[in-house]
Each structure stands twice: as C-alpha cells, then as structure tokens.
Design an enzyme around this catalytic site. Structure first.
Site, PDB file in Angstrom:
ATOM      1  N   LEU A 159     -17.160   5.318 -16.746  1.00 59.36           N
ATOM      2  CA  LEU A 159     -18.279   6.227 -16.973  1.00 59.36           C
ATOM      3  C   LEU A 159     -18.849   6.034 -18.378  1.00 59.36           C
ATOM      4  CD1 LEU A 159     -19.184   8.399 -14.958  1.00 59.36           C
ATOM      5  CD2 LEU A 159     -17.930  10.061 -16.343  1.00 59.36           C
ATOM      6  N   HIS A 194     -26.470  -2.717  -9.193  1.00 62.76           N
ATOM      7  CA  HIS A 194     -25.549  -2.294  -8.132  1.00 62.76           C
ATOM      8  C   HIS A 194     -25.697  -3.264  -6.952  1.00 62.76           C
ATOM      9  CE1 HIS A 194     -23.087   0.520  -5.876  1.00 62.76           C
ATOM     10  NE2 HIS A 194     -23.883   0.306  -4.853  1.00 62.76           N
ATOM     11  N   ASN A 203     -23.149 -11.771 -14.235  1.00 61.41           N
ATOM     12  CA  ASN A 203     -24.497 -11.242 -14.520  1.00 61.41           C
ATOM     13  C   ASN A 203     -24.823 -11.365 -16.008  1.00 61.41           C
ATOM     14  OD1 ASN A 203     -26.006 -10.032 -12.148  1.00 61.41           O
ATOM     15  ND2 ASN A 203     -23.941  -9.225 -11.817  1.00 61.41           N
ATOM     16  N   ASP A 258     -25.092   6.016  -9.798  1.00 59.39           N
ATOM     17  CA  ASP A 258     -25.968   5.251  -8.885  1.00 59.39           C
ATOM     18  C   ASP A 258     -27.162   6.050  -8.367  1.00 59.39           C
ATOM     19  OD1 ASP A 258     -24.222   3.102  -9.124  1.00 59.39           O
ATOM     20  OD2 ASP A 258     -23.071   3.663  -7.346  1.00 59.39           O
ATOM     21  N   ASN A 306     -28.580  -0.259 -14.776  1.00 57.16           N
ATOM     22  CA  ASN A 306     -27.355  -0.697 -14.096  1.00 57.16           C
ATOM     23  C   ASN A 306     -27.745  -1.590 -12.931  1.00 57.16           C
ATOM     24  OD1 ASN A 306     -24.531  -0.641 -13.261  1.00 57.16           O
ATOM     25  ND2 ASN A 306     -25.177   0.711 -11.596  1.00 57.16           N
ATOM     26  N   GLU A 330     -28.429 -10.998  -7.472  1.00 56.77           N
ATOM     27  CA  GLU A 330     -28.306 -10.209  -8.711  1.00 56.77           C
ATOM     28  C   GLU A 330     -28.674 -11.058  -9.923  1.00 56.77           C
ATOM     29  OE1 GLU A 330     -24.694  -7.923  -9.243  1.00 56.77           O
ATOM     30  OE2 GLU A 330     -24.279  -8.037  -7.110  1.00 56.77           O
TER      31      GLU A 330
HETATM   32  C1  GRF Z   1     -21.770  -7.098  -9.572  1.00 56.85           C
HETATM   33  O1  GRF Z   1     -21.720  -7.202  -8.187  1.00 56.85           O
HETATM   34  C2  GRF Z   1     -22.546  -5.869  -9.996  1.00 56.85           C
HETATM   35  O2  GRF Z   1     -23.559  -5.530  -9.110  1.00 56.85           O
HETATM   36  C3  GRF Z   1     -21.489  -4.802  -9.960  1.00 56.85           C
HETATM   37  O3  GRF Z   1     -20.315  -5.443 -10.419  1.00 56.85           O
HETATM   38  C4  GRF Z   1     -20.403  -6.842 -10.171  1.00 56.85           C
HETATM   39  C5  GRF Z   1     -20.203  -7.514 -11.476  1.00 56.85           C
HETATM   40  O4  GRF Z   1     -20.089  -8.898 -11.368  1.00 56.85           O
HETATM   41  N1  GRF Z   1     -21.912  -3.651 -10.687  1.00 56.85           N
HETATM   42  P1  GRF Z   1     -20.055  -9.782 -12.675  1.00 56.85           P
HETATM   43  O5  GRF Z   1     -18.962  -9.224 -13.586  1.00 56.85           O
HETATM   44  O6  GRF Z   1     -21.410  -9.714 -13.325  1.00 56.85           O
HETATM   45  O7  GRF Z   1     -19.727 -11.163 -12.203  1.00 56.85           O
END
Ligand code: GRF
Length: 201
Positions: free
Chosen positions: A86, A103, A15, A144, A101, A173
C-alpha cells in the site's frame, strides 16, 4: 525541464525496464528514482544498469521515508509498476493525481485487494472472458479504483493458462505504460490517452 519520475517496484521490473528503454532518447521525462519494499527485487538491477538511484524502504508504511526520498529527487510523478504494498495515505495526498498504476486486466473488472499476479489471470480465465488486457489508472485511496487513463485489449485464447495469458498481457503493458508516461510528460500531468494503444501493432 523533463518530468521527473519515481518508479516503485516489488518484483522483476520488466515494466520499469520498458519505461527506461522508452525514455532513453526522450527529452520529456526521466526516471530519477526507483523505490522498492524489497532489497532483492529484480527491478533494482535494471535501475542500477541505467544509473538510476535506488531507495529500499526500511518501512514501506512510513510516509516520512517516502516523502523524504521523493522531495530529495524533486519527483513530479510516481509510477507504480508491480508495487505490491500500500502507498501510505499521506503520500497519496501529497501527490494527488500524480500517481499512476499499471494493472494486468481491464479494470474495473478483476481488480481490488488480493487481485495481483497470476490470481488476476486465473480469475479472467475462470470467468470465461474472451478478452483481457491492461489498465493504467490514477491512484487514490482505494485499490485499483482511481480514474482510468488508458487500456489495451488482449485476446484470451482457448487453451490459455494463467501463465500464457500473463505473458501476452505483459507485452501489452510494456507498450501502454510508456505511452501514458510520454503523454503525461507532454501535458505536464497524467492525462487520459486520446487513442487506444494497439496490443499487437
Ligand atoms: C505487471 O503485470 C503489472 O501489471 C502488475 O505487476 C506486474 C509487474 O511486472 N502490477 P514487472 O515487475 O513489471 O515485470
């Protein structure tokens, strides 16, 4: 002045990479800092490749460490992108409504303590849901539970495993997070996305 972003990662950082690529030729926002609780997090390699400074916490529960790094880099917005620890309450208070965040499910379902990684997708499959997806939300003191800014829906197919579903959700994502960050840059603060982001354009 571009919105200055700190991205927090604990793992692979796909991400983070999607965000860095999306913002490459965008004047409105810039990743100025990557924070991690793990010196071996894959995401740190992406930061270095893009010339973004990295801070690995000595103690991720120490709010003074966070606040010093964030102030030093004049951070406006914190993005949690696969950050598994956290965030200290003093940091949440100092950046109220300026922490988001991502999720890997459609909150408020399949979220909360312990719901991370493949466990999320295993829970979705066990529930029999035909649709999953991802959510970007504001971060508050509860895991969350902060206000939802945007979601993207992804089909669950018969025969999916947690891994195949995770891969499909992760692709969504990579579109949703940059879309929310760009909208935040234009508005000067995180805002709900007016349009849904297509999971498969
Ligand atoms: C993603 O699925 C995100 O939604 C979750 O952790 C994962 C992180 O993936 N919080 P990356 O490290 O960005 O590949």
């Amino acid at each position: 002045m571009p919105l200055k972003i700190a991205v927090c990662v604990s793992g692979g950082g796909s991400n983070l990479l999607a965000l860095l690529e999306s913002l490459r030729n965008f004047g409105g926002a810039k990743v100025v800092l990557v924070l991690s609780n793990r010196a071996t997090a894959g995401g740190l390699g992406h930061a270095k490749a893009f010339g973004v400074p990295v801070v690995v916490f000595r103690n991720p529960a120490d709010d003074a460490e966070w606040l010093e790094a964030l102030r030093q880099h004049h951070v406006d917005l914190i993005v949690l992108a696969g950050y598994l620890k956290l965030v200290p309450p003093a940091v949440i208070a100092a950046f109220r409504d300026r922490i988001i965040n991502i999720h890997p499910a459609l909150l408020p379902s399949f979220g909360g303590p312990g719901m991370y990684g493949l466990r999320v997708h295993q829970a979705v499959l066990a529930s029999g849901a035909k649709v999953s997806g991802c959510t970007v939300h504001l971060v508050d003191e509860e895991y969350d539970r902060g206000p939802i800014l945007a979601q993207s829906r992804v089909p669950v197919f018969p025969g999916d495993t947690a891994e195949t579903l995770a891969t499909r959700v992760l692709e969504a994502e990579h579109r949703l997070l940059p879309a929310v960050v760009r909208a935040a840059a234009e508005a000067g603060r995180p805002i709900p996305l007016p349009q849904p982001v297509e999971s498969n354009p």
